[in-house]
Design a protein around this motif. Structure first.
Motif, mmCIF file in Angstrom:
data_model
loop_
_atom_site.group_PDB
_atom_site.id
_atom_site.type_symbol
_atom_site.label_atom_id
_atom_site.label_comp_id
_atom_site.label_asym_id
_atom_site.label_seq_id
_atom_site.Cartn_x
_atom_site.Cartn_y
_atom_site.Cartn_z
ATOM 1 N N ARG A 1 21.710 -30.526 -9.638
ATOM 2 C CA ARG A 1 20.434 -30.775 -10.094
ATOM 3 C C ARG A 1 19.130 -29.866 -9.937
ATOM 4 O O ARG A 1 19.753 -28.514 -9.081
ATOM 5 N N LEU A 2 18.843 -29.523 -11.414
ATOM 6 C CA LEU A 2 18.115 -28.339 -11.870
ATOM 7 C C LEU A 2 16.723 -29.083 -11.464
ATOM 8 O O LEU A 2 16.163 -29.944 -11.890
ATOM 9 N N ALA A 3 15.547 -28.455 -11.226
ATOM 10 C CA ALA A 3 14.180 -28.523 -11.309
ATOM 11 C C ALA A 3 14.175 -28.232 -13.021
ATOM 12 O O ALA A 3 14.490 -27.057 -13.661
ATOM 13 N N PRO A 4 12.625 -28.805 -13.167
ATOM 14 C CA PRO A 4 11.833 -27.809 -14.139
ATOM 15 C C PRO A 4 12.470 -26.219 -14.097
ATOM 16 O O PRO A 4 11.787 -25.629 -13.572
ATOM 17 N N GLY A 5 12.335 -26.119 -15.456
ATOM 18 C CA GLY A 5 13.254 -24.246 -15.492
ATOM 19 C C GLY A 5 13.783 -24.000 -15.300
ATOM 20 O O GLY A 5 14.107 -22.742 -15.491
ATOM 21 N N ALA A 6 14.751 -24.982 -13.988
ATOM 22 C CA ALA A 6 15.979 -23.924 -13.554
ATOM 23 C C ALA A 6 17.278 -23.767 -14.945
ATOM 24 O O ALA A 6 17.371 -24.730 -15.616
ATOM 25 N N GLY A 7 18.349 -23.356 -14.466
ATOM 26 C CA GLY A 7 19.205 -23.046 -15.429
ATOM 27 C C GLY A 7 20.772 -22.342 -15.111
ATOM 28 O O GLY A 7 19.836 -21.490 -14.168
ATOM 29 N N PHE A 8 21.457 -22.560 -15.722
ATOM 30 C CA PHE A 8 22.476 -21.518 -15.537
ATOM 31 C C PHE A 8 22.567 -20.708 -17.149
ATOM 32 O O PHE A 8 22.497 -20.518 -18.464
ATOM 33 N N ASP A 9 22.068 -18.934 -16.378
ATOM 34 C CA ASP A 9 22.468 -18.244 -17.884
ATOM 35 C C ASP A 9 23.743 -18.488 -18.767
ATOM 36 O O ASP A 9 24.504 -18.725 -18.029
ATOM 37 N N GLU A 10 23.950 -17.529 -19.614
ATOM 38 C CA GLU A 10 25.123 -17.830 -20.075
ATOM 39 C C GLU A 10 26.168 -17.479 -19.550
ATOM 40 O O GLU A 10 25.919 -16.326 -19.177
ATOM 41 N N HIS A 11 26.951 -17.964 -19.375
ATOM 42 C CA HIS A 11 28.348 -17.162 -18.854
ATOM 43 C C HIS A 11 29.851 -17.382 -19.629
ATOM 44 O O HIS A 11 29.588 -18.690 -20.557
ATOM 45 N N PRO A 12 30.549 -16.845 -19.273
ATOM 46 C CA PRO A 12 32.234 -17.719 -19.946
ATOM 47 C C PRO A 12 32.801 -18.977 -19.672
ATOM 48 O O PRO A 12 33.166 -19.281 -18.237
ATOM 49 N N HIS A 13 33.724 -19.509 -20.307
ATOM 50 C CA HIS A 13 35.048 -20.307 -20.168
ATOM 51 C C HIS A 13 36.196 -20.466 -21.231
ATOM 52 O O HIS A 13 35.850 -20.655 -22.163
ATOM 53 N N SER A 14 36.776 -20.529 -20.665
ATOM 54 C CA SER A 14 37.962 -20.244 -21.840
ATOM 55 C C SER A 14 39.478 -21.332 -20.765
ATOM 56 O O SER A 14 39.277 -22.124 -19.739
ATOM 57 N N HIS A 15 40.078 -22.477 -21.658
ATOM 58 C CA HIS A 15 41.294 -22.748 -21.294
ATOM 59 C C HIS A 15 40.952 -24.066 -20.600
ATOM 60 O O HIS A 15 41.093 -24.520 -19.328
ATOM 61 N N THR A 16 39.545 -25.020 -20.732
ATOM 62 C CA THR A 16 38.937 -26.132 -20.071
ATOM 63 C C THR A 16 38.296 -26.577 -21.235
ATOM 64 O O THR A 16 37.593 -26.103 -22.244
ATOM 65 N N GLU A 17 38.958 -28.058 -21.073
ATOM 66 C CA GLU A 17 37.691 -28.985 -21.715
ATOM 67 C C GLU A 17 36.525 -29.660 -20.457
ATOM 68 O O GLU A 17 37.064 -30.295 -19.033
ATOM 69 N N ILE A 18 35.516 -29.404 -21.150
ATOM 70 C CA ILE A 18 34.001 -29.302 -19.692
ATOM 71 C C ILE A 18 33.133 -30.724 -20.145
ATOM 72 O O ILE A 18 32.525 -31.045 -21.480
#
Length: 221
Positions: free
Chosen positions: A49-66
């Protein structure tokens, strides 16, 4: 066998002060539970649940189907492979992290954003990242994630309507909205069921209203 997990039992995370609330169905980060690491290919099922203007800054993933399903609002996505999109309700978003990718997820809109994000383990590690959005996926149209040996079924049921749960070694059911009856159990929004060796099982929306479900059909655990 049906193992029902209630919404209220999820691990709470995120950063509420920054407008981010997260509800984890599986062991995640500081919420380590060795008996709740995965089910079939599913490694995570997070309600975000993200409020307006909120979010996740750049971050890594590997070996995962999202795979992401938006329930309300719009999700802005950008990644290091050059993909950028806005994902809304009814769209299926699939990011294959493969050998490694970085991405940003934000609510750049004026309304609250609610989405369900599911992580699946690939059958083989490595490879090149890929990205896809299917806009307005039709009800009952399965979405294949072959890298994880899985199929996602999106079901939108009218009041009293029923749907078959795939006969599969593993099936994972997440209720997005409404209520359904499943194998003698009543499931409300946010509840999930982990089903082993399903055979002839049905889910039925209650007579009180419509329901929306995400059902993973998996061959391997």
């Amino acid at each position: 066998m049906i193992d029902v997990r209630r919404s209220g039992d999820r691990y709470r995370g995120g950063e509420p002060g920054a407008g981010i609330e997260t509800f984890h169905a599986f062991s995640f980060g500081p919420h380590y539970d060795p008996d709740n690491l995965r089910f079939g290919a599913v490694l995570a099922c997070n309600e975000e649940r993200l409020a307006p203007g909120a979010g996740f800054d750049e971050h890594p993933h590997s070996h995962t189907e999202i795979v992401t399903w938006v329930a309300q609002g719009e999700l802005t996505h950008r990644d290091s492979a050059g993909h950028a999109s806005v994902v809304g309700p009814g769209d299926v978003q699939h990011l294959s992290a493969a050998g490694g990718v970085r991405h940003v997820e934000r609510n750049d809109g004026d309304a609250p954003l609610v989405f369900v994000q599911m992580w699946l383990s690939p059958l083989k590690p490595g490879g090149e990242p890929s990205y896809e959005v299917v806009h307005g996926i039709a009800d009952s149209t399965p979405y294949a994630v072959p890298a994880a040996g899985a199929l996602l079924h999106v079901r939108r049921l009218g009041a009293g309507e029923r749907t078959a749960i795939p006969d599969a070694p593993f099936a994972y059911v997440h209720v997005v909205r409404g209520e359904v009856r499943l194998g003698g159990e009543q499931l409300a929004a946010g509840d999930a069921a982990r089903i082993t060796a399903a055979e002839g099982l049905e889910a039925v929306a209650t007579e009180e209203g419509a329901a929306e479900m995400l059902v993973w059909e998996m061959a391997e655990g």
